[in-house]
Design a protein around this motif. Structure first.
Motif, PDB file in Angstrom:
ATOM      1  N   PRO A 205       8.597  -3.962   0.014  1.00  6.66           N
ATOM      2  CA  PRO A 205       9.584  -5.124  -0.269  1.00  6.66           C
ATOM      3  C   PRO A 205       9.245  -6.219   0.543  1.00  6.66           C
ATOM      4  N   THR A 206       9.753  -7.444   0.036  1.00  7.59           N
ATOM      5  CA  THR A 206       9.551  -8.812   0.493  1.00  7.59           C
ATOM      6  C   THR A 206      10.933  -9.337   0.516  1.00  7.59           C
ATOM      7  N   SER A 207      12.133  -8.536   0.549  1.00  8.64           N
ATOM      8  CA  SER A 207      13.364  -9.150   0.923  1.00  8.64           C
ATOM      9  C   SER A 207      14.316  -8.077   0.949  1.00  8.64           C
ATOM     10  N   PHE A 208      15.456  -8.352   1.750  1.00 11.87           N
ATOM     11  CA  PHE A 208      16.325  -7.344   2.125  1.00 11.87           C
ATOM     12  C   PHE A 208      17.324  -7.267   0.923  1.00 11.87           C
ATOM     13  N   SER A 209      17.559  -5.981   0.372  1.00 15.42           N
ATOM     14  CA  SER A 209      18.545  -5.887  -0.647  1.00 15.42           C
ATOM     15  C   SER A 209      20.182  -6.139   0.065  1.00 15.42           C
ATOM     16  N   SER A 210      20.368  -5.742   1.230  1.00 16.10           N
ATOM     17  CA  SER A 210      21.427  -6.118   1.794  1.00 16.10           C
ATOM     18  C   SER A 210      21.249  -6.198   3.442  1.00 16.10           C
ATOM     19  N   SER A 211      21.986  -6.943   3.861  1.00 16.01           N
ATOM     20  CA  SER A 211      21.637  -7.441   5.331  1.00 16.01           C
ATOM     21  C   SER A 211      22.791  -8.369   5.862  1.00 16.01           C
ATOM     22  N   PRO A 212      22.951  -8.492   6.973  1.00 17.68           N
ATOM     23  CA  PRO A 212      23.878  -9.516   7.546  1.00 17.68           C
ATOM     24  C   PRO A 212      23.260 -10.982   7.183  1.00 17.68           C
ATOM     25  N   SER A 213      24.004 -12.144   7.311  1.00  9.34           N
ATOM     26  CA  SER A 213      23.685 -13.364   6.864  1.00  9.34           C
ATOM     27  C   SER A 213      22.593 -13.501   7.676  1.00  9.34           C
ATOM     28  N   LEU A 214      21.502 -14.207   7.228  1.00 11.36           N
ATOM     29  CA  LEU A 214      20.125 -14.543   7.970  1.00 11.36           C
ATOM     30  C   LEU A 214      20.177 -16.071   7.808  1.00 11.36           C
ATOM     31  N   SER A 215      19.888 -16.583   8.909  1.00 11.51           N
ATOM     32  CA  SER A 215      19.876 -18.102   8.791  1.00 11.51           C
ATOM     33  C   SER A 215      18.404 -18.798   9.015  1.00 11.51           C
ATOM     34  N   ASP A 216      17.495 -17.825   9.190  1.00 17.06           N
ATOM     35  CA  ASP A 216      16.049 -17.979   9.561  1.00 17.06           C
ATOM     36  C   ASP A 216      15.319 -17.107   8.595  1.00 17.06           C
ATOM     37  N   THR A 217      13.879 -17.443   8.579  1.00 14.11           N
ATOM     38  CA  THR A 217      13.040 -16.672   7.686  1.00 14.11           C
ATOM     39  C   THR A 217      12.604 -15.287   8.033  1.00 14.11           C
ATOM     40  N   VAL A 218      12.407 -14.640   7.414  1.00 12.59           N
ATOM     41  CA  VAL A 218      11.607 -12.994   7.452  1.00 12.59           C
ATOM     42  C   VAL A 218      10.327 -13.110   7.044  1.00 12.59           C
ATOM     43  N   VAL A 219       9.224 -12.837   7.839  1.00 18.02           N
ATOM     44  CA  VAL A 219       8.153 -12.471   7.341  1.00 18.02           C
ATOM     45  C   VAL A 219       7.954 -11.103   6.916  1.00 18.02           C
ATOM     46  N   TRP A 220       7.363 -10.775   5.736  1.00 15.19           N
ATOM     47  CA  TRP A 220       7.375  -9.372   5.605  1.00 15.19           C
ATOM     48  C   TRP A 220       5.749  -9.043   5.412  1.00 15.19           C
ATOM     49  N   THR A 221       5.492  -7.761   5.966  1.00 17.54           N
ATOM     50  CA  THR A 221       4.110  -7.512   5.822  1.00 17.54           C
ATOM     51  C   THR A 221       4.399  -5.920   5.362  1.00 17.54           C
ATOM     52  N   GLY A 222       3.140  -5.507   4.743  1.00 20.68           N
ATOM     53  CA  GLY A 222       3.525  -3.952   4.220  1.00 20.68           C
ATOM     54  C   GLY A 222       2.061  -3.444   3.774  1.00 20.68           C
ATOM     55  N   ALA A 223       2.170  -2.323   3.336  1.00 24.39           N
ATOM     56  CA  ALA A 223       0.938  -1.629   2.623  1.00 24.39           C
ATOM     57  C   ALA A 223       1.228  -0.405   1.697  1.00 24.39           C
ATOM     58  N   VAL A 224       0.454  -0.353   0.637  1.00 23.65           N
ATOM     59  CA  VAL A 224       0.889   0.848  -0.232  1.00 23.65           C
ATOM     60  C   VAL A 224      -0.416   1.606  -0.391  1.00 23.65           C
ATOM     61  N   ALA A 225      -0.583   2.893  -0.194  1.00 26.06           N
ATOM     62  CA  ALA A 225      -1.790   3.571  -0.087  1.00 26.06           C
ATOM     63  C   ALA A 225      -1.413   4.739  -0.802  1.00 26.06           C
ATOM     64  N   VAL A 226      -2.394   5.605  -1.094  1.00 24.76           N
ATOM     65  CA  VAL A 226      -2.478   7.163  -1.657  1.00 24.76           C
ATOM     66  C   VAL A 226      -2.302   8.005  -0.652  1.00 24.76           C
ATOM     67  N   ALA A 227      -1.426   8.731  -0.504  1.00 27.42           N
ATOM     68  CA  ALA A 227      -1.222   9.621   0.677  1.00 27.42           C
ATOM     69  C   ALA A 227      -1.638  11.053   0.447  1.00 27.42           C
ATOM     70  N   GLN A 228      -1.701  11.237  -0.784  1.00 29.83           N
ATOM     71  CA  GLN A 228      -2.281  12.708  -1.133  1.00 29.83           C
ATOM     72  C   GLN A 228      -2.262  12.733  -2.868  1.00 29.83           C
ATOM     73  N   THR A 229      -3.041  13.695  -3.124  1.00 30.17           N
ATOM     74  CA  THR A 229      -3.010  13.793  -4.440  1.00 30.17           C
ATOM     75  C   THR A 229      -3.275  15.391  -4.867  1.00 30.17           C
ATOM     76  N   SER A 230      -3.080  15.767  -6.254  1.00 34.42           N
ATOM     77  CA  SER A 230      -3.082  16.866  -6.634  1.00 34.42           C
ATOM     78  C   SER A 230      -4.433  17.334  -7.121  1.00 34.42           C
ATOM     79  N   SER A 231      -5.483  16.434  -6.966  1.00 34.56           N
ATOM     80  CA  SER A 231      -6.997  16.762  -7.512  1.00 34.56           C
ATOM     81  C   SER A 231      -7.959  16.024  -6.893  1.00 34.56           C
ATOM     82  N   THR A 232      -9.120  16.572  -6.318  1.00 33.78           N
ATOM     83  CA  THR A 232     -10.007  15.585  -5.886  1.00 33.78           C
ATOM     84  C   THR A 232     -10.613  14.522  -6.570  1.00 33.78           C
ATOM     85  N   ASP A 233     -10.364  14.633  -7.901  1.00 32.91           N
ATOM     86  CA  ASP A 233     -10.908  13.498  -8.986  1.00 32.91           C
ATOM     87  C   ASP A 233     -10.045  12.374  -8.799  1.00 32.91           C
ATOM     88  N   MET A 234      -8.886  12.370  -7.980  1.00 30.46           N
ATOM     89  CA  MET A 234      -7.978  11.303  -7.784  1.00 30.46           C
ATOM     90  C   MET A 234      -8.282  10.537  -6.623  1.00 30.46           C
TER      91      MET A 234
END
Lengths: 287, 175
Positions: free
Chosen positions: B86-115
């Motif tokens: 996410p890079t924004s809140f879908s719901s939140s109280p009223s915010l008057s200042d900026t929000v800095v967003w960081t995050g990461a997407v990673a493969v957690a597990q797979t059903s095959s070693t080929d993946m």
């Protein structure tokens, strides 16, 4: 129209109740205690009695290795008739190590057919956080004796204890006792023994009587002493005298003698000086 | 007279031909549906922890939980997964200042070693918030999506009290 429907429902009802005897679920983690395991209730957390069928295996582990290393991981269960019921090998050679989860479907297989389970590795690498779950279906009525509601259930007969009958004729002691002996000697011994028994019985009776009388005296003595002590305690309870008050104050001497001299009765002195009257009185009691 | 009759006949035929349709027509629809061979499901819902006044994070160490998205495909080399933190809140109280967003997407597990090479082969888009995976093998892949929101644009301002929600987007798109 409604009646035929009700009849159909009643006809199908027994088949519906059959399906209630199936329960489905997952076992506990078979690899919780290590990479080899037995298919037992303490390890799997499920019953392993007749009616338990396995329909699949879900395993999950994290392979830790370098990309260039060769490494294989095999998850398997032995078949008690030889070979393996299932055997799944993951070849991580030349691949990034990571977490893997696999579902191995299989036909319903009785759990009794499963032998030892294991996770085995070859090459350079290791596995972490291994988990092996068995998907099961339990037929609670495959053995009707599992549940009294199962069709074909037969109430178990109570266990009748085996009673051994004593046969006196086969007892060696009885044989010895019933052997023929010299009848004269036997009679004499019998008389002597009867006499001895009688004497002993008399002695016992006398001792018993003496003991009884002694006991009675002891008990009576104890009771009389206790009673005496109680009476003494009651007599020494003088508290009531301390608190009693005599009304009226002081009784003063109110008689006064005028003349100042009292003369002795001479007749009385004379009578008392003789023993005649005393003697008469003593003799009176023997008449 | 014959000419007259002939002309009448010709005119009549002409009129008939003009009145009759030149060809028969019908519109017939052909309908069909395509059932995707790729499905996306939430495996584990995430929530934010609040280790300090100005940070919301899904890190378990901060009492958060990282959401897990599962993507299943029964067809190899047919789909790609696009997953964004996410890079924004879908719901939140009223915010008057900026929000800095960081995050990461990673493969957690797979059903095959080929993946196991999915993560290394993935690409990013949307300023790094989106990661794209080519699903070159049939099977299941679990993706973890971590998210951190910091309020105040580096000034470490306290978030206003209230409830905050953000959305992870996961899509399976035909190649």
């Amino acid at each position: 129209m409604i009646k035929p429907l009700i009849l159909w429902v009643l006809l199908l009802l027994p088949f519906c109740s059959f399906s209630n005897y199936y329960t489905f679920g997952y076992s506990g983690n078979a690899a919780f205690y290590g990479n080899t395991w037995q298919m037992t209730t303490p390890i799997l957390g499920i019953t392993t009695e007749e009616g338990m069928d396995i329909s699949g295996v879900i395993y999950n582990y994290k392979a830790v290795k370098e990309v260039e290393d060769d490494f294989t991981v095999t998850v398997q269960n032995e078949d008690i008739d030889g070979g393996y019921i299932f055997q799944e090998t993951d070849d991580w050679s030349g691949k990034h190590g990571m977490r893997i989860q696999k579902l191995i479907p299989m036909n319903y297989t009785p759990i009794e057919q499963f032998g030892k389970g294991s996770i085995e590795t070859t090459g350079t690498g290791s596995i972490e956080d291994a988990s092996v779950l068995y998907i099961y279906r339990f037929d609670g009525c495959r053995n009707p004796q599992n549940n009294e509601n199962c069709p074909g259930y037969v109430p178990p007969m109570p266990v009748i204890p085996k009673i051994e009958i004593y046969d006196a004729l086969e007892d060696d002691a009885v044989d010895d006792a019933t052997k023929e002996t010299d009848s004269d000697l036997y009679d004499k011994e019998e008389e002597e023994s009867e006499q001895d028994e009688k004497e002993e019985e008399d002695e016992d009776r006398l001792e018993l009587a003496m003991a009884a009388s002694e006991n009675a005296l002891t008990i009576a003595n104890d009771i009389s002493q206790a009673s005496l002590l109680q009476t003494m305690n009651a007599a020494t309870n003088v508290k009531s005298y301390y608190v009693a008050q005599v009304p009226g104050g002081v009784y003063r001497e109110s008689i006064s003698l005028d003349g100042g001299k009292i003369v002795d009765n001479r007749n009385a002195l004379r009578s008392l000086a003789q023993d005649n009257l005393m003697d008469d009185m003593i003799q009176e009691q023997y008449k | 007279m014959k000419k007259l009759l002939l002309m009448t006949l010709v005119l009549g035929l002409t009129a008939c031909s003009m009145l009759m349709p030149k060809k028969a027509e019908a519109v017939t629809n052909i309908n069909g549906t395509v059932e995707s061979r790729c499905t996306v499901n939430t495996d584990t819902s995430g929530y934010y922890g609040n280790p300090n006044a100005y940070t919301l994070t899904t890190l378990p160490a901060s009492a958060g939980q990282v959401p897990i998205v599962r993507v299943d495909t029964s067809l190899a080399n047919a789909y790609k997964a696009q997953i964004s933190y996410p890079t924004s809140f879908s719901s939140s109280p009223s915010l008057s200042d900026t929000v800095v967003w960081t995050g990461a997407v990673a493969v957690a597990q797979t059903s095959s070693t080929d993946m196991s090479g999915y993560q290394a082969a993935s690409t990013t888009a949307d300023g790094g918030a989106m990661r794209i995976y080519e699903l070159v093998h049939a099977g299941a892949t679990w993706f973890s999506v971590s998210s951190v929101a910091t309020y105040g644009g580096g000034q470490q301002k306290a978030f206003p009290g209230g409830s905050y929600s953000a959305v992870v987007t996961a899509e399976c798109i035909a190649q």
